[in-house]
Scaffold this active site. Structure first.
Site, PDB file in Angstrom:
ATOM      1  N   ALA A  35       0.815  -1.210   0.000  1.00 15.60           N
ATOM      2  CA  ALA A  35       0.000   0.000   0.000  1.00 15.60           C
ATOM      3  C   ALA A  35       0.850   1.263   0.000  1.00 15.60           C
ATOM      4  O   ALA A  35       0.654   2.182  -0.808  1.00 15.60           O
ATOM      5  CB  ALA A  35      -0.939  -0.002   1.211  1.00 15.60           C
TER       6      ALA A  35
ATOM      7  N   TYR B 267      -1.747 -14.222   0.917  1.00 15.67           N
ATOM      8  CA  TYR B 267      -0.580 -13.550   1.485  1.00 15.67           C
ATOM      9  C   TYR B 267       0.330 -14.556   2.177  1.00 15.67           C
ATOM     10  O   TYR B 267      -0.144 -15.471   2.871  1.00 15.67           O
ATOM     11  CB  TYR B 267      -1.003 -12.498   2.505  1.00 15.67           C
ATOM     12  CG  TYR B 267      -1.759 -11.334   1.917  1.00 15.67           C
ATOM     13  CD1 TYR B 267      -1.085 -10.231   1.401  1.00 15.67           C
ATOM     14  CD2 TYR B 267      -3.145 -11.334   1.892  1.00 15.67           C
ATOM     15  CE1 TYR B 267      -1.777  -9.157   0.860  1.00 15.67           C
ATOM     16  CE2 TYR B 267      -3.845 -10.266   1.362  1.00 15.67           C
ATOM     17  CZ  TYR B 267      -3.158  -9.183   0.842  1.00 15.67           C
ATOM     18  OH  TYR B 267      -3.838  -8.127   0.310  1.00 15.67           O
ATOM     19  N   TYR B 268       1.635 -14.367   2.010  1.00 12.13           N
ATOM     20  CA  TYR B 268       2.646 -15.140   2.717  1.00 12.13           C
ATOM     21  C   TYR B 268       3.571 -14.116   3.390  1.00 12.13           C
ATOM     22  O   TYR B 268       4.635 -13.793   2.889  1.00 12.13           O
ATOM     23  CB  TYR B 268       3.402 -16.053   1.745  1.00 12.13           C
ATOM     24  CG  TYR B 268       2.490 -16.999   1.015  1.00 12.13           C
ATOM     25  CD1 TYR B 268       2.223 -18.269   1.524  1.00 12.13           C
ATOM     26  CD2 TYR B 268       1.855 -16.612  -0.162  1.00 12.13           C
ATOM     27  CE1 TYR B 268       1.352 -19.139   0.866  1.00 12.13           C
ATOM     28  CE2 TYR B 268       0.990 -17.468  -0.828  1.00 12.13           C
ATOM     29  CZ  TYR B 268       0.741 -18.722  -0.308  1.00 12.13           C
ATOM     30  OH  TYR B 268      -0.127 -19.581  -0.957  1.00 12.13           O
TER      31      TYR B 268
ATOM     32  N   ASN C 139      -7.427   1.822   6.008  1.00  8.00           N
ATOM     33  CA  ASN C 139      -7.013   0.584   5.328  1.00  8.00           C
ATOM     34  C   ASN C 139      -7.072  -0.627   6.251  1.00  8.00           C
ATOM     35  O   ASN C 139      -6.115  -1.401   6.334  1.00  8.00           O
ATOM     36  CB  ASN C 139      -5.586   0.766   4.784  1.00  8.00           C
ATOM     37  CG  ASN C 139      -5.461   0.342   3.333  1.00  8.00           C
ATOM     38  OD1 ASN C 139      -6.227  -0.493   2.862  1.00  8.00           O
ATOM     39  ND2 ASN C 139      -4.494   0.899   2.645  1.00  8.00           N
TER      40      ASN C 139
ATOM     41  N   LYS D 213     -14.450   7.371   1.332  1.00  3.87           N
ATOM     42  CA  LYS D 213     -14.406   6.794  -0.017  1.00  3.87           C
ATOM     43  C   LYS D 213     -15.611   5.879  -0.218  1.00  3.87           C
ATOM     44  O   LYS D 213     -15.903   5.031   0.623  1.00  3.87           O
ATOM     45  CB  LYS D 213     -13.096   6.024  -0.205  1.00  3.87           C
ATOM     46  CG  LYS D 213     -11.857   6.905  -0.127  1.00  3.87           C
ATOM     47  CD  LYS D 213     -10.573   6.104  -0.249  1.00  3.87           C
ATOM     48  CE  LYS D 213     -10.293   5.287   0.987  1.00  3.87           C
ATOM     49  NZ  LYS D 213      -8.987   4.577   0.915  1.00  3.87           N
TER      50      LYS D 213
ATOM     51  N   ALA E 230     -16.185   9.791  -3.961  1.00  4.77           N
ATOM     52  CA  ALA E 230     -15.639  10.072  -2.628  1.00  4.77           C
ATOM     53  C   ALA E 230     -16.162  11.412  -2.151  1.00  4.77           C
ATOM     54  O   ALA E 230     -16.561  12.265  -2.954  1.00  4.77           O
ATOM     55  CB  ALA E 230     -14.117  10.094  -2.672  1.00  4.77           C
TER      56      ALA E 230
ATOM     57  N   GLY F   8      -5.573  -1.858  -5.340  1.00  2.11           N
ATOM     58  CA  GLY F   8      -4.745  -0.662  -5.303  1.00  2.11           C
ATOM     59  C   GLY F   8      -5.477   0.631  -5.580  1.00  2.11           C
ATOM     60  O   GLY F   8      -4.856   1.700  -5.620  1.00  2.11           O
ATOM     61  N   ALA F   9      -6.800   0.581  -5.733  1.00  3.01           N
ATOM     62  CA  ALA F   9      -7.555   1.792  -6.046  1.00  3.01           C
ATOM     63  C   ALA F   9      -7.425   2.844  -4.952  1.00  3.01           C
ATOM     64  O   ALA F   9      -7.231   4.030  -5.231  1.00  3.01           O
ATOM     65  CB  ALA F   9      -9.034   1.446  -6.269  1.00  3.01           C
TER      66      ALA F   9
ATOM     67  N   ASP G 180      -5.028   3.223  -2.770  1.00  3.64           N
ATOM     68  CA  ASP G 180      -3.672   3.763  -2.710  1.00  3.64           C
ATOM     69  C   ASP G 180      -3.423   4.735  -3.856  1.00  3.64           C
ATOM     70  O   ASP G 180      -2.730   5.745  -3.682  1.00  3.64           O
ATOM     71  CB  ASP G 180      -2.656   2.627  -2.745  1.00  3.64           C
ATOM     72  CG  ASP G 180      -2.871   1.637  -1.620  1.00  3.64           C
ATOM     73  OD1 ASP G 180      -3.140   2.083  -0.492  1.00  3.64           O
ATOM     74  OD2 ASP G 180      -2.784   0.420  -1.865  1.00  3.64           O
TER      75      ASP G 180
END
Length: 334
Positions: free
Chosen positions: A35, A104-105, A166, A245, A251, A274-275, A277
């Site tokens: 992010a 995720y790792y 986030n 948002k 927004a 990623g919108a 960010d």
């Protein structure tokens, strides 16, 4: 002076290049994802300056992250390398044409090793805006302490502090996240949140979903009053600029009691990741350049629209000339 300083985790990213289950053995493209680093790249592409600080593993993925960020103009001189753990990894599967599945790792990997020792006074002294998110303090106790140290240092040196809430329920539950994020919001000058995240911070209602996914709608018309109430309650914590948002519904910014609703740009969404960010990058790049809040919000929405119409978290982030041309409807950018 550096426009934006940010601390966080950046992982290597493996993305399926074909639609369907990964178990079928599709090819994977290698990139990076994070992010805070996405925001840093976005600011640089818009003509600003940004420094990203985090911890990477002593491996090829760590080198990939460092070199890619450097190639994008992000200052990476404060990156730390931990030889005992690997760089984190995110795998994105394009399960169907309109749905991604992300794995995720990251547990115990390099990004979680961020600590107050990585927060440097000189960096805080020389930045205009410190940008932090609710992802980093969820990674580990030391990462949470680093974020607190960075926020305290930025305030000490008169820098603007921006918090993008986030919240990710897969990283920490609401009851653990809410008090930490509320504390950070109390020290922030700018807070970005979905409506669900805002209500999590002010205790308006329980949240089970982890915020509104990028690209989804929250129903602006139906939620106007709820957005106003959440923003008013958030303002009591201390931030002077607030953004709620609404995903595909645009927004709303709040500044000294004034509301700025920014309608969405209608684009074909290829990759919604990623919108938020991308939105933050556009907002902070404009604010750092001295533009007013409404203009910054307008830029933020445009940058996010361009980003989600391209594949990847950050790859489609526009430059200033591209942003102007793309939004003007030019078929060919010259």
């Amino acid at each position: 002076m550096i426009d934006v300083l940010t601390y966080g985790e950046t992982m290597a990213a493996l993305r399926s290049t074909t639609t369907g289950p990964l178990r079928l053995g599709h090819h994977l493209a290698v990139s990076l994802a994070g992010a805070e680093s996405t925001v840093a790249i976005g600011v640089c592409r818009l003509g600003g300056t940004a420094r990203w600080t985090g911890v990477l593993g002593d491996d090829e993925f760590g080198l990939l992250v460092r070199d890619r960020l450097r190639a994008e103009g992000v200052l990476v001189d404060a990156i730390a390398v931990d030889r005992d753990v690997p760089t984190g990894l995110i795998v994105t599967e394009r399960r169907t044409s309109d749905r991604h599945r992300v794995s995720y790792y990251r547990a115990g990997n390099a990004g979680s090793r961020l600590a107050p020792d990585h927060v440097h006074e000189d960096d805080l002294r020389s930045c205009r805006i410190l940008h932090v998110t609710g992802i980093t303090p969820a990674l580990s106790d030391s990462a949470a302490a680093a974020v607190r140290a960075a926020v305290a240092g930025a305030r000490r040196h008169g820098a603007t502090v921006c918090l993008d809430v986030n919240w990710r329920s897969t990283l920490w539950p609401a009851e653990k996240a809410a008090p930490v994020l509320r504390e950070l919001a109390g020290y922030a000058d700018i807070v970005l949140a979905t409506l669900d995240e805002a209500e999590l911070l002010v205790g308006a209602r329980p949240v089970e979903t982890g915020g509104t996914p990028a690209g989804s709608a929250t129903g602006w018309s139906a939620d106007t009053d709820a957005s106003d109430r959440a923003a008013a309650a958030l303002a009591q914590l201390g931030p002077r600029l607030l953004v709620i948002k609404h995903g595909a519904d645009g927004a709303t910014g709040y500044e000294a009691g004034h509301r700025h609703h920014i309608p969405p740009h209608r684009v074909t969404v290829r990759d919604p990741l990623g919108a938020g960010d991308a939105f933050a990058a556009g907002l902070l790049a404009d604010l750092a350049a001295g533009r007013d809040f409404h203009t910054a919000l307008t830029t933020a929405a445009a940058v996010a629209a361009v980003a989600v119409s391209c594949d990847g978290d950050w790859e489609g982030l526009p430059t200033r000339p591209e942003l102007a041309g793309l939004l003007a409807g030019e078929d060919i950018l010259r």
